[in-house]
Design a protein around this motif. Structure first.
Motif, short mmCIF file in Angstrom:
data_model
loop_
_atom_site.label_atom_id
_atom_site.label_comp_id
_atom_site.label_asym_id
_atom_site.label_seq_id
_atom_site.Cartn_x
_atom_site.Cartn_y
_atom_site.Cartn_z
N GLY A 1 11.87 17.61 -26.88
CA GLY A 1 13.01 18.51 -26.85
C GLY A 1 14.13 18.07 -27.78
N VAL A 2 14.35 16.75 -27.85
CA VAL A 2 15.38 16.23 -28.75
C VAL A 2 15.01 16.52 -30.20
N GLY A 3 13.74 16.30 -30.55
CA GLY A 3 13.28 16.60 -31.89
C GLY A 3 13.42 18.07 -32.23
N HIS A 4 13.11 18.91 -31.26
CA HIS A 4 13.25 20.36 -31.46
C HIS A 4 14.71 20.73 -31.68
N LEU A 5 15.60 20.13 -30.90
CA LEU A 5 17.03 20.42 -31.03
C LEU A 5 17.56 19.97 -32.38
N VAL A 6 17.16 18.80 -32.84
CA VAL A 6 17.61 18.30 -34.14
C VAL A 6 17.15 19.24 -35.26
N ALA A 7 15.88 19.63 -35.21
CA ALA A 7 15.36 20.52 -36.25
C ALA A 7 16.08 21.86 -36.24
N ALA A 8 16.29 22.41 -35.05
CA ALA A 8 16.95 23.71 -34.94
C ALA A 8 18.40 23.65 -35.43
N THR A 9 19.10 22.57 -35.09
CA THR A 9 20.50 22.43 -35.51
C THR A 9 20.60 22.33 -37.03
N ALA A 10 19.70 21.56 -37.64
CA ALA A 10 19.70 21.43 -39.10
C ALA A 10 19.45 22.78 -39.77
N LEU A 11 18.51 23.55 -39.23
CA LEU A 11 18.24 24.87 -39.79
C LEU A 11 19.45 25.79 -39.66
N LEU A 12 20.07 25.77 -38.49
CA LEU A 12 21.22 26.64 -38.24
C LEU A 12 22.38 26.32 -39.18
N VAL A 13 22.72 25.04 -39.29
CA VAL A 13 23.87 24.64 -40.11
C VAL A 13 23.62 24.94 -41.58
N MET A 14 22.46 24.52 -42.09
CA MET A 14 22.18 24.73 -43.50
C MET A 14 22.00 26.21 -43.82
N GLY A 15 21.39 26.96 -42.90
CA GLY A 15 21.25 28.39 -43.12
C GLY A 15 22.61 29.07 -43.23
N ALA A 16 23.54 28.70 -42.35
CA ALA A 16 24.87 29.29 -42.38
C ALA A 16 25.60 28.93 -43.68
N LEU A 17 25.50 27.68 -44.11
CA LEU A 17 26.15 27.26 -45.36
C LEU A 17 25.58 27.98 -46.56
N LEU A 18 24.26 28.16 -46.57
CA LEU A 18 23.63 28.85 -47.69
C LEU A 18 23.99 30.33 -47.73
N VAL A 19 24.10 30.94 -46.55
CA VAL A 19 24.52 32.35 -46.50
C VAL A 19 25.92 32.50 -47.10
N LEU A 20 26.82 31.58 -46.74
CA LEU A 20 28.17 31.63 -47.29
C LEU A 20 28.16 31.39 -48.79
N ASP A 21 27.38 30.42 -49.24
CA ASP A 21 27.33 30.09 -50.66
C ASP A 21 26.74 31.25 -51.47
N SER A 22 25.63 31.81 -50.98
CA SER A 22 24.98 32.92 -51.69
C SER A 22 25.86 34.16 -51.67
N GLY A 23 26.50 34.40 -50.53
CA GLY A 23 27.38 35.56 -50.42
C GLY A 23 28.56 35.46 -51.37
N SER A 24 29.14 34.27 -51.48
CA SER A 24 30.29 34.09 -52.38
C SER A 24 29.87 34.27 -53.83
N SER A 25 28.65 33.83 -54.17
CA SER A 25 28.15 34.01 -55.54
C SER A 25 27.96 35.48 -55.86
N LEU A 26 27.47 36.23 -54.87
CA LEU A 26 27.26 37.67 -55.08
C LEU A 26 28.59 38.39 -55.23
N LEU A 27 29.53 38.08 -54.34
CA LEU A 27 30.83 38.73 -54.40
C LEU A 27 31.62 38.32 -55.64
N GLY A 28 31.40 37.08 -56.08
CA GLY A 28 32.11 36.60 -57.26
C GLY A 28 31.49 37.06 -58.57
N GLY A 29 30.34 37.72 -58.50
CA GLY A 29 29.70 38.24 -59.71
C GLY A 29 29.21 37.16 -60.64
N GLU A 30 28.75 36.03 -60.07
CA GLU A 30 28.27 34.93 -60.91
C GLU A 30 26.95 35.30 -61.59
#
Length: 353
Positions: A108-137
């Motif tokens: 369960g601890v391993g599952h939680l660690v993996a899920a948390t890493a996916l959640l955090v990095m997924g959220a950061l990438l969504v923000l990064d990709s979204g800002s690139s799209l809105l910024g017209g890069e």
């Protein structure tokens, strides 16, 4: 059974002799032992594949947002197989005075660690990709020299992503039935991510091709698709991991339904002649279940120690995961310890009629 156990009103027990592999006290039957060996081999193959893929993606990704997202997803894909291999090693330890329930929760601890890493990095990438799209890069994808030839670097990106698309799908399909046999959620999360990796590769290829034909926004949109997939995996797995660690009622390996053993335990106990009613609390410890079964004897009957042991063994015989079983005789079902038992009995009565 020692003297302390014989004086207890609850009957407990562990273990079946003769198996070559175990999770804590729980000896694995031959099918699960073979499944465990296969799972370990598959995870090592996955790690080797990811090491090559991550290196290639890093070398060719350039300024593409889609390739950057694919690189991060591939890097995060190391977490589930590594978590699985570490958890399997830890769960083999026998229970101790400090950890009387064993080390099954490491899954369960391993599952939680993996899920948390996916959640955090997924959220950061969504923000990064979204800002690139809105910024017209406009990501530059130029020419590179390969063997004396000038080659558009986008073709190298496409080649790497095409090569990385198929093996994870095959690995995921191979892991899925094994995760069910072992009741391993970390392995299931890994298999589920592998099966969906082809979508990452396709989305990235489309994004790179979009750059090639002048659609600068295609790269950012593809990155958003990949990032959204990572974020979705993180949310789904985090929900399942937290529920398991909060001692929720045991569910199937994919977290989709109540585990059928929860009902089978009660039904098996109520088949015992001297038991009139039985209800259990079943929690998922990782690969195995911890069961507290409350039984009400028929009127006028006081069960002997032999009858209690036989009833417990009848539950243990249902499935290899039911090795840690506590049987508690009671004058009536303890409602405070079994919330919702009245509703469950009414529902069961309606289903039977």
């Amino acid at each position: 059974m020692n003297g302390d156990e014989s004086r207890s009103s609850a009957v407990t027990g562990h273990g079946r002799p003769g198996s070559r592999a175990r999770f804590g006290h729980t000896d694995l039957p031959d099918p699960q032992e073979r499944a465990l060996r296969r799972a370990i081999r598959l995870e090592w193959v996955t790690i080797a594949f990811l090491a090559v893929t991550v290196t290639l993606v890093y070398l060719v990704m350039g300024s593409s947002q889609a390739m950057k997202a694919a690189f991060v997803e591939d890097a995060l894909s190391f977490i589930p197989p590594v978590a699985f291999l570490v958890a399997v090693r830890i769960t083999r330890r026998r229970p101790s005075a400090k950890h009387p329930y064993g080390y099954h929760r490491s899954v369960g601890v391993g599952h939680l660690v993996a899920a948390t890493a996916l959640l955090v990095m997924g959220a950061l990438l969504v923000l990064d990709s979204g800002s690139s799209l809105l910024g017209g890069e406009h990501p530059p994808v130029g020419l590179i020299e390969v063997g004396g030839w000038q080659v558009w670097s986008g073709w190298l990106m496409i080649a790497v992503m095409a090569w990385s698309a198929v093996p994870p799908v095959l690995l995921g399909r191979a892991k899925m039935p094994v995760s069910e046999q072992l009741h391993d959620r970390v392995l299931f999360a890994d298999a589920d991510m592998n099966k969906a990796d082809w979508m990452t590769a396709v989305a990235t290829i489309v994004g790179v091709l979009g750059i090639g034909v002048g659609l600068w926004w295609a790269d950012a949109v593809a990155a958003l698709v990949v990032s959204g997939s990572i974020l979705s995996d993180g949310v789904r797995n985090l929900r399942t991991a937290v529920a398991a660690l909060m001692d929720a009622r045991a569910t199937t390996y994919d977290g989709a339904d109540v585990h059928p053993l929860v009902r089978r335990i009660d039904e098996r106990l109520e088949e015992v002649p001297w038991i009139s009613r039985a209800r259990s609390r079943v929690r998922d410890e990782g690969h195995v279940f911890h069961v507290e079964a409350f039984v009400v004897p028929v009127t006028g009957h006081t069960p002997t120690m032999h009858e209690l042991v036989e009833a417990r063994e009848a539950v243990v015989a249902l499935d290899w995961k039911l090795d840690d079983v506590v049987l508690v005789p009671s004058e009536q079902l303890p409602d405070k310890l079994l919330p919702g038992v009245g509703e469950e009995m009414a529902h069961r009565h309606d289903a039977d009629h």
